[in-house]
Design a protein around this motif. Structure first.
Motif, PDB file in Angstrom:
ATOM      1  N   TYR B 120       0.856  -1.180   0.000  1.00  0.00           N
ATOM      2  CA  TYR B 120       0.000   0.000   0.000  1.00  0.00           C
ATOM      3  C   TYR B 120       0.894   1.232   0.000  1.00  0.00           C
ATOM      4  O   TYR B 120       2.097   1.151   0.272  1.00  0.00           O
ATOM      5  N   ARG B 126      -5.992   0.639  -4.694  1.00  0.00           N
ATOM      6  CA  ARG B 126      -6.421  -0.343  -3.691  1.00  0.00           C
ATOM      7  C   ARG B 126      -7.868  -0.730  -3.943  1.00  0.00           C
ATOM      8  O   ARG B 126      -8.567  -0.069  -4.680  1.00  0.00           O
ATOM      9  N   TYR B 127      -8.279  -1.811  -3.317  1.00  0.00           N
ATOM     10  CA  TYR B 127      -9.662  -2.292  -3.407  1.00  0.00           C
ATOM     11  C   TYR B 127     -10.093  -2.469  -4.859  1.00  0.00           C
ATOM     12  O   TYR B 127     -10.875  -1.704  -5.389  1.00  0.00           O
ATOM     13  N   HIS B 168     -11.577  -8.375   3.015  1.00  0.00           N
ATOM     14  CA  HIS B 168     -11.747  -7.111   2.312  1.00  0.00           C
ATOM     15  C   HIS B 168     -10.598  -6.150   2.642  1.00  0.00           C
ATOM     16  O   HIS B 168      -9.999  -5.562   1.749  1.00  0.00           O
ATOM     17  N   GLY B 169     -10.279  -6.037   3.936  1.00  0.00           N
ATOM     18  CA  GLY B 169      -9.336  -5.013   4.390  1.00  0.00           C
ATOM     19  C   GLY B 169      -7.887  -5.321   4.076  1.00  0.00           C
ATOM     20  O   GLY B 169      -7.061  -4.409   3.995  1.00  0.00           O
ATOM     21  N   LEU B 170      -7.544  -6.585   3.909  1.00  0.00           N
ATOM     22  CA  LEU B 170      -6.174  -6.946   3.540  1.00  0.00           C
ATOM     23  C   LEU B 170      -6.121  -7.478   2.109  1.00  0.00           C
ATOM     24  O   LEU B 170      -5.374  -6.977   1.272  1.00  0.00           O
ATOM     25  N   PHE B 173      -8.084  -5.290  -0.544  1.00  0.00           N
ATOM     26  CA  PHE B 173      -7.356  -4.007  -0.503  1.00  0.00           C
ATOM     27  C   PHE B 173      -6.118  -4.054  -1.389  1.00  0.00           C
ATOM     28  O   PHE B 173      -5.832  -3.108  -2.133  1.00  0.00           O
ATOM     29  N   THR B 174      -5.368  -5.140  -1.320  1.00  0.00           N
ATOM     30  CA  THR B 174      -4.086  -5.211  -2.031  1.00  0.00           C
ATOM     31  C   THR B 174      -4.227  -5.790  -3.433  1.00  0.00           C
ATOM     32  O   THR B 174      -3.228  -5.952  -4.127  1.00  0.00           O
TER      33      THR B 174
END
Lengths: 258, 258
Positions: B120, B126-127, B168-170, B173-174
């Motif tokens: 990041y 991202r996402y 979702h967040g890791l 995201f990446t």
């Protein structure tokens, strides 16, 4: 009262480190005893493994931890943290939000200290009662992202939902009254004015830690769910939900104040 | 294709350990190359700290990690895992669910490997796009609780929501295409029949890992949100939501298949 601050940041000069110092002085100024578990300074072991159990092995990791707990054979560092929890009236978990949850060293404190027998077990009530009932807990965390990434429609998801596994799944589970979290976003490269604002808001939350209303999570121990021993699992009793709510919000009796 | 299995359990004879062996043999039988990061066997360091950065210190931990990444000065163990990620077409994270998320040693793999600059950064999409776009990822996890604790109305919260920070967040995201997680409950004291059922379901998921439809998460990179650089933060564009959804479900284009 007695407060335990569990603090996890690799740099004592960080913003998180400054807030740890502030918390110690603010709580002491309010007349409380304060104990700090500074996990990096303690070189806290993160990985939970069988070396914690003084030679106890099977039949599975979870029950081995319970056997070690019941027989007083857990590693001394774990027993010390369990005693700090039992002695505390207020527990503050203070950390930077890394990948939307706690840093690994703090997860290691949770994994190793909240053992079977101590924190949970087949006959131990949970979610509204439990071994740590009567105590208060507050998560205090800082993120580098902007607040607008964490709103109800924000791409990261709402902070309250991201923290649900910690606030509800660990703290409420084991009996704590869980205070609304202290969360500050955009917490990088702060000027003095921004820092002072954060510090003042944190001090205010600490000063009111014993009077703030906890998050109104529903209570399994109190009968809001079908119950731990129900053969099909434990689900919210039909009709208790606030109309229109779903997801994690089901588990709060008043979703307007979580 | 090439698969990376990141596996975290302290006992090789555990159910999770058996599923690791199964995954290696099943994926190889399907003609794939398989690499395993067995974090306990590797004695993976969990706590992210400045010793990872070859003497680089300031100005803050996140950017220090980025400076170390850009200059090739991250610890060799971290660079090795980053290369494994770059080489992989499929990443499987395999672990027991401890306190509703990954064990500390796996959180330490995430914290230390997914550094600023690599995973990041201010100019990295991202996402929906990002450094790991084009790869697939699947979470595979086992719980000791009954399935009825993890339903839509279950007291623990739904598994998909509990795994949202990770999926979702890791992973999303990446840039990963994130497969529906493989989750098995009541995974303690299994008889042979129960074990065989779990093993067969896992094998089926592995055999279809390159054809299964990913979770239809919305795309920030593709314009579903106001965007990373929007001064107020990045929120879902009005009207895109499925009527009646809220919370994490907002971020899935078809909440009936997550």
């Amino acid at each position: 009262m007695r407060a335990l601050i569990v603090y996890a940041h690799p740099d004592a000069n960080s913003l998180t480190g400054s807030l740890k110092d502030l918390a110690v002085s603010a709580l002491r100024a309010d007349g409380h005893e304060v104990v700090v578990s500074d996990l990096y300074a303690m070189k806290w072991q993160s990985a939970a493994d069988y070396t914690d159990f003084d030679g106890i092995t099977g039949p599975d990791f979870m029950h081995a931890s319970g056997t070690a707990y019941e027989s007083g054979r857990l590693n001394a560092d774990i027993r010390s943290e369990q005693q700090k929890l039992l002695d505390a009236d207020l527990v503050v978990l203070l950390f930077p939000l890394w990948w939307f949850t706690v840093p690994a060293i703090l997860k290691g404190w949770i994994d190793r200290v909240f053992t079977y027998g101590f924190a949970y077990g087949a006959d131990i009530p949970r979610y509204g009662d439990g071994p740590l009932a009567g105590k208060r807990a507050m998560v205090a965390t800082l993120t580098g992202g902007r607040a607008g990434h964490y709103t109800a429609r924000g791409v990261n998801g709402p902070t309250d939902d991201l923290l649900f596994p910690l606030n509800h799944g660990l703290l409420h589970f084991t009996g704590f009254d869980v205070l609304p979290p202290f969360v500050e976003h955009s917490a990088v490269h702060l000027d003095d004015q921004s820092y002072n604002g954060i510090a003042e808001r944190f001090r205010q939350r600490l000063d009111t830690a014993f009077t703030t209303e906890p998050i109104p999570y529903r209570s399994e121990a109190g009968g809001d769910y079908t119950g731990l021993t129900h053969p099909d699992g434990s689900e919210l009793i039909p009709g208790l939900e606030t109309p229109g709510t779903s997801g994690f919000a089901l588990h709060v009796s008043d979703p307007t104040r979580s």
